[in-house]
Enzyme design. Sequence first.
Site, short mmCIF file in Angstrom:
data_model
loop_
_atom_site.label_atom_id
_atom_site.label_comp_id
_atom_site.label_asym_id
_atom_site.label_seq_id
_atom_site.Cartn_x
_atom_site.Cartn_y
_atom_site.Cartn_z
N CYS A 139 0.85 -1.19 0.00
CA CYS A 139 0.00 0.00 0.00
C CYS A 139 0.88 1.24 0.00
CB CYS A 139 -0.90 -0.02 1.24
SG CYS A 139 -1.97 1.43 1.35
N HIS A 197 7.26 11.88 -3.46
CA HIS A 197 7.74 10.50 -3.33
C HIS A 197 6.63 9.50 -3.67
CE1 HIS A 197 10.31 7.27 -1.97
NE2 HIS A 197 9.41 6.89 -1.09
#
Length: 177
Positions: free
Chosen positions: A83, A91
């Site tokens: 996840c 990022h």
Amino acid sequence: MAASETHHILPLPSFDKPVKLLIVVAPYYKDIADELVAGAKATIERCGGTWDLIEVPGALEIPTAIALAERQSNFDGFVALGCVMRGETTHYDTVCNDSSRGLMLLGLQGSCIGNGILTVETREQAVVRAEAAGQDKGGGAAAAALHLIALSRKWAGVRKGIGFRPEELRLAGDTSA
């Protein structure tokens, strides 16, 4: 909203020879990863398959782990689970794009991979998608890998009869290649 949509889900394939999958999970969000893994395991077992499980530090390491296993092990397919939640920096985009790209490139080289790396905005979105009793994206990723394995086995050994033949086959009169 996607939750209210109905989707067609293919029935799981059946196999005359057992399948073995490697589940590669990045447990950065452990509770979510555990739900994804539970769904993947249950789906694989419904097809009579077996699985091994490894953990890697993050989603960016999943394609590398699968590439290593593809070269050095005997798995029929792979389930990528993890996840990635949007944070305050870019990022998120790097991790989502590069992990997905890495898995896609491996798939285009012939690896049978189900991608169950969630890319979400919030924890609530992740929980809804991960729950094995809910959207079961871990089970969906396992099902995708199983379908690709079934296709791979279906077409194994099928030759198109075009291109160059090795000289030893040509000299032996083999016309199938």
